[in-house]
Enzyme design. Structure first.
Site, PDB file in Angstrom:
ATOM      1  N   HIS A   1       0.842  -1.197   0.000  1.00  0.00           N
ATOM      2  CA  HIS A   1       0.000   0.000   0.000  1.00  0.00           C
ATOM      3  C   HIS A   1       0.875   1.244   0.000  1.00  0.00           C
ATOM      4  O   HIS A   1       1.739   1.406   0.851  1.00  0.00           O
ATOM      5  CB  HIS A   1      -0.907   0.024   1.243  1.00  0.00           C
TER       6      HIS A   1
ATOM      7  N   TYR B   1      -9.122   5.878   7.436  1.00  0.00           N
ATOM      8  CA  TYR B   1      -9.261   6.229   8.857  1.00  0.00           C
ATOM      9  C   TYR B   1     -10.293   7.352   8.909  1.00  0.00           C
ATOM     10  O   TYR B   1     -10.058   8.447   8.405  1.00  0.00           O
ATOM     11  CB  TYR B   1      -7.930   6.731   9.420  1.00  0.00           C
TER      12      TYR B   1
ATOM     13  N   PRO C   1      -3.942   0.811  18.672  1.00  0.00           N
ATOM     14  CA  PRO C   1      -3.681   0.248  17.330  1.00  0.00           C
ATOM     15  C   PRO C   1      -3.831   1.253  16.179  1.00  0.00           C
ATOM     16  O   PRO C   1      -3.503   0.941  15.052  1.00  0.00           O
ATOM     17  CB  PRO C   1      -4.701  -0.875  17.211  1.00  0.00           C
TER      18      PRO C   1
ATOM     19  N   LYS D   1       1.280   0.084  15.017  1.00  0.00           N
ATOM     20  CA  LYS D   1       2.661  -0.013  15.480  1.00  0.00           C
ATOM     21  C   LYS D   1       2.947  -1.219  16.369  1.00  0.00           C
ATOM     22  O   LYS D   1       4.107  -1.582  16.550  1.00  0.00           O
ATOM     23  CB  LYS D   1       3.029   1.271  16.265  1.00  0.00           C
TER      24      LYS D   1
ATOM     25  N   TYR E   1       4.250   6.646   9.853  1.00  0.00           N
ATOM     26  CA  TYR E   1       3.354   5.536   9.558  1.00  0.00           C
ATOM     27  C   TYR E   1       4.105   4.384   8.871  1.00  0.00           C
ATOM     28  O   TYR E   1       3.894   3.211   9.194  1.00  0.00           O
ATOM     29  CB  TYR E   1       2.205   6.010   8.663  1.00  0.00           C
TER      30      TYR E   1
HETATM   31  P1  FAS Z   1       1.318 -11.251  21.929  1.00  0.00           P
HETATM   32  O1  FAS Z   1       0.343 -10.858  23.006  1.00  0.00           O
HETATM   33  O2  FAS Z   1       0.867 -11.325  20.522  1.00  0.00           O
HETATM   34  O3  FAS Z   1       1.904 -12.729  22.263  1.00  0.00           O
HETATM   35  C1  FAS Z   1       2.240 -13.097  23.576  1.00  0.00           C
HETATM   36  C2  FAS Z   1       2.133 -14.609  23.666  1.00  0.00           C
HETATM   37  O4  FAS Z   1       2.550 -14.988  24.981  1.00  0.00           O
HETATM   38  C3  FAS Z   1       0.702 -15.091  23.485  1.00  0.00           C
HETATM   39  O5  FAS Z   1       0.659 -16.143  22.543  1.00  0.00           O
HETATM   40  C4  FAS Z   1       0.306 -15.577  24.893  1.00  0.00           C
HETATM   41  O6  FAS Z   1      -0.557 -16.692  24.857  1.00  0.00           O
HETATM   42  C5  FAS Z   1       1.652 -15.956  25.476  1.00  0.00           C
HETATM   43  N1  FAS Z   1       1.668 -15.902  26.947  1.00  0.00           N
HETATM   44  C6  FAS Z   1       1.083 -14.978  27.731  1.00  0.00           C
HETATM   45  N2  FAS Z   1       1.323 -15.267  29.035  1.00  0.00           N
HETATM   46  C7  FAS Z   1       2.095 -16.397  29.041  1.00  0.00           C
HETATM   47  C8  FAS Z   1       2.667 -17.188  30.076  1.00  0.00           C
HETATM   48  N3  FAS Z   1       2.483 -16.885  31.361  1.00  0.00           N
HETATM   49  N4  FAS Z   1       3.388 -18.292  29.737  1.00  0.00           N
HETATM   50  C9  FAS Z   1       3.580 -18.598  28.424  1.00  0.00           C
HETATM   51  N5  FAS Z   1       3.064 -17.883  27.394  1.00  0.00           N
HETATM   52  C10 FAS Z   1       2.327 -16.799  27.715  1.00  0.00           C
HETATM   53  N6  FAS Z   1      -1.426  -4.115  16.668  1.00  0.00           N
HETATM   54  C11 FAS Z   1      -1.506  -3.521  15.478  1.00  0.00           C
HETATM   55  O7  FAS Z   1      -0.475  -3.090  14.947  1.00  0.00           O
HETATM   56  N7  FAS Z   1      -2.729  -3.398  14.840  1.00  0.00           N
HETATM   57  C12 FAS Z   1      -3.892  -3.887  15.397  1.00  0.00           C
HETATM   58  O8  FAS Z   1      -4.970  -3.764  14.832  1.00  0.00           O
HETATM   59  C13 FAS Z   1      -3.836  -4.529  16.651  1.00  0.00           C
HETATM   60  N8  FAS Z   1      -4.969  -5.056  17.222  1.00  0.00           N
HETATM   61  C14 FAS Z   1      -4.874  -5.669  18.462  1.00  0.00           C
HETATM   62  C15 FAS Z   1      -6.014  -6.231  19.102  1.00  0.00           C
HETATM   63  C16 FAS Z   1      -5.910  -6.828  20.364  1.00  0.00           C
HETATM   64  C17 FAS Z   1      -7.132  -7.424  21.042  1.00  0.00           C
HETATM   65  C18 FAS Z   1      -4.660  -6.890  21.008  1.00  0.00           C
HETATM   66  C19 FAS Z   1      -4.533  -7.527  22.382  1.00  0.00           C
HETATM   67  C20 FAS Z   1      -3.527  -6.356  20.383  1.00  0.00           C
HETATM   68  C21 FAS Z   1      -3.631  -5.745  19.108  1.00  0.00           C
HETATM   69  N9  FAS Z   1      -2.516  -5.222  18.454  1.00  0.00           N
HETATM   70  C22 FAS Z   1      -2.577  -4.614  17.248  1.00  0.00           C
HETATM   71  C23 FAS Z   1      -1.245  -5.319  19.033  1.00  0.00           C
HETATM   72  C24 FAS Z   1      -0.742  -6.696  18.733  1.00  0.00           C
HETATM   73  O9  FAS Z   1      -0.678  -6.899  17.355  1.00  0.00           O
HETATM   74  C25 FAS Z   1       0.568  -6.818  19.436  1.00  0.00           C
HETATM   75  O10 FAS Z   1       1.375  -5.669  19.243  1.00  0.00           O
HETATM   76  C26 FAS Z   1       1.332  -8.036  19.025  1.00  0.00           C
HETATM   77  O11 FAS Z   1       0.501  -9.145  19.215  1.00  0.00           O
HETATM   78  C27 FAS Z   1       2.590  -8.072  19.877  1.00  0.00           C
HETATM   79  O12 FAS Z   1       3.112  -9.322  19.782  1.00  0.00           O
HETATM   80  P2  FAS Z   1       3.776 -10.011  21.067  1.00  0.00           P
HETATM   81  O13 FAS Z   1       4.622  -9.034  21.762  1.00  0.00           O
HETATM   82  O14 FAS Z   1       4.343 -11.286  20.561  1.00  0.00           O
HETATM   83  O15 FAS Z   1       2.569 -10.289  22.085  1.00  0.00           O
HETATM   84  C1  PHB Z   2      -5.957  -3.936  10.801  1.00  0.00           C
HETATM   85  O1  PHB Z   2      -6.102  -4.201   9.602  1.00  0.00           O
HETATM   86  O2  PHB Z   2      -6.225  -4.751  11.714  1.00  0.00           O
HETATM   87  C2  PHB Z   2      -5.406  -2.589  11.188  1.00  0.00           C
HETATM   88  C3  PHB Z   2      -4.851  -1.786  10.202  1.00  0.00           C
HETATM   89  C4  PHB Z   2      -4.357  -0.539  10.565  1.00  0.00           C
HETATM   90  C5  PHB Z   2      -4.437  -0.119  11.877  1.00  0.00           C
HETATM   91  C6  PHB Z   2      -4.990  -0.941  12.874  1.00  0.00           C
HETATM   92  C7  PHB Z   2      -5.483  -2.188  12.511  1.00  0.00           C
HETATM   93  O3  PHB Z   2      -3.961   1.112  12.222  1.00  0.00           O
END
Ligand code: FAS
Ligand code: PHB
Length: 389
Positions: A72, A200, A292, A296, A384
């Site tokens: 994109h 957005y 989000p 990032k 971005y």
């Molecule tokens: P993660 O949380 O992905 O992974 C951590 C892992 O550790 C999980 O698999 C968990 O099960 C495991 N874990 C936890 N406790 C543990 C324990 N005690 N023992 C062993 N394992 C354990 N980012 C964006 O850029 N765009 C988005 O749209 C976006 N939407 C999101 C929506 C939600 C609901 C959430 C919670 C986050 C969102 N994020 C988004 C942010 C997300 O993408 C995170 O930045 C990304 O998952 C970060 O990755 P990790 O640091 O690996 O953490």
């Molecule tokens: C998504 O596609 O999940 C998404 C894309 C851009 C954002 C947040 C979420 O800033």
């Protein structure tokens, strides 16, 4: 059992770190509390910075990303009924890639399994020990059996609610937090995206985001109150509200259909400092959370583990602790810039309680300045697409 680096968590941070260490010849074991299927079931990020793509390529996990990901060159901001394109490629010389976190995780899991590297799924009661000394270890239950993993270092990649940051004495941590007075209600559906690029929207009724996972699968978000429940949002209610938050032409073009998934996420900015405690390092959401809006979260996890893998490679290959000692400062410098950008873009596009007061006028002025200034749009674009690692 013994390894060089024990990684807690098989999300993007843990899995990518595992591959970066494998590529450097550093033995590592991942302990994940959930099943692999459960990890893959979580619908999260959708936009990859070029630096993240480069890391995935470097570890050999980029093939499907390049085949199926969508480059994109820009996105739209919608407010006051008009769409304003931010020309990422023209302003920053870079683009982003739309490719879901679920797919990134799947690619990394398959690569790791193919290399025979050990990931213990459904590891229960993971506990970290003696990471302030020279001989840290981790204990956990593997199918009910108590196990011990001795290691040189522990990488806490277990997310915001994980055990790693919780294992650090509170006196050793300084945390910074801003909780936003709203959340995001997300919907995934197999319908073509309403536009070929992301939109957005920041209209009167609240923020909305039109995103996608492919040319046939769309991802939409609505700003919602924190006390909202997913069960109160039928597909029909979601689509009707989304239409109200779009300009007439875009609303008219919206293709709706049955949801595959709906979820609610609260929004917060959070940073824990430092990101290193003796032989324990925090990376990704275990150390920081961004709203989000700026896409990032996943990309910060990537830069953290890039710095950490370089530091550990230096330790083993060059017997130098310089990288390890500098890890937290180096990672936090990029984290705080992403925190600032995510906070700023969230403020620019969401409906806040003081919308009719001073805050609302500042938001209007910020928007008017942004679309009138190539310098302001360039600043938005370069943040971005991702600041340099
Ligand atoms: P993660 O949380 O992905 O992974 C951590 C892992 O550790 C999980 O698999 C968990 O099960 C495991 N874990 C936890 N406790 C543990 C324990 N005690 N023992 C062993 N394992 C354990 N980012 C964006 O850029 N765009 C988005 O749209 C976006 N939407 C999101 C929506 C939600 C609901 C959430 C919670 C986050 C969102 N994020 C988004 C942010 C997300 O993408 C995170 O930045 C990304 O998952 C970060 O990755 P990790 O640091 O690996 O953490
Ligand atoms: C998504 O596609 O999940 C998404 C894309 C851009 C954002 C947040 C979420 O800033």
């Amino acid at each position: 059992m013994r390894t060089q680096v024990a990684i807690i968590g098989a999300g993007p941070a843990g899995l990518l770190l595992g591959q970066l260490l494998h590529a450097a010849g550093i033995d590592n074991v991942i302990l994940e509390q959930r099943s692999g299927d459960y990890v893959l079931s979580r619908i999260r990020a959708g936009v990859l910075e070029s630096g993240t793509v480069r890391l995935l390529d470097a570890v050999g996990a980029g093939a499907r990303l390049h085949a199926e990901g969508l480059p994109h060159d820009g996105f739209d901001l919608l407010f006051d009924g008009a769409r304003h394109r931010i020309d990422l490629a023209g302003l920053s010389g870079k683009h982003v890639t739309v490719y879901g976190q679920t797919e990134v995780t799947r690619d990394l899991m398959e690569l790791r399994a193919g290399q025979g590297a050990l990931t213990v799924y459904e590891a229960e009661k993971v506990a970290l020990h003696d990471f302030d000394g020279d001989a840290p270890y981790v204990t956990y239950l593997d199918r009910g059996e108590q196990k011990r993993l001795d290691c040189d270092f522990i990488a806490g990649c277990d997310g915001y609610h994980g055990v790693s940051r919780a294992s650090v004495p509170s006196r050793a941590l300084k945390t910074f937090e801003r909780v936003y007075p709203f959340g995001w209600l997300g919907l995934l559906a197999d319908v073509p995206p309403v536009s070929h690029e992301l939109i957005y929207a920041g209209e009167e009724r609240g923020f909305a985001l039109c995103s996608m996972r492919s040319n046939s699968r769309s991802r939409y978000y609505l700003q919602c109150a924190l006390n909202e429940r997913v069960d109160d949002w039928s597909d029909e209610r979601f689509w009707a509200e989304l239409r109200r938050r779009l300009d007439p032409a875009t609303a008219e073009a919206l293709v709706t259909g049955p949801s595959l998934e709906k979820s609610l996420a609260p929004l917060r900015s959070f940073v824990a400092e430092p990101m290193r405690f003796g032989r324990l390092f925090l990376a990704g959401d275990a150390a920081h959370i961004v709203p989000p809006t700026g896409a990032k979260g996943l990309n910060l996890a990537a830069s953290d583990v890039h710095y950490l893998s370089e530091a550990l490679r230096e330790h083993y290959a060059e017997r130098s602790s310089a990288g390890i000692d500098a890890y937290s400062t180096r990672a936090l410098a990029r984290v705080w810039k992403a925190e600032r950008f995510s906070w700023w873009l969230t403020g620019l596009m969401h409906h806040f309680p003081d919308h009719d007061g001073f805050g609302g006028r500042i938001q209007q002025a910020e928007r008017a300045y942004l679309i009138s200034s190539p310098a302001a749009m360039t600043a938005l674009a370069e943040n971005y697409v991702g600041l340099p690692f």
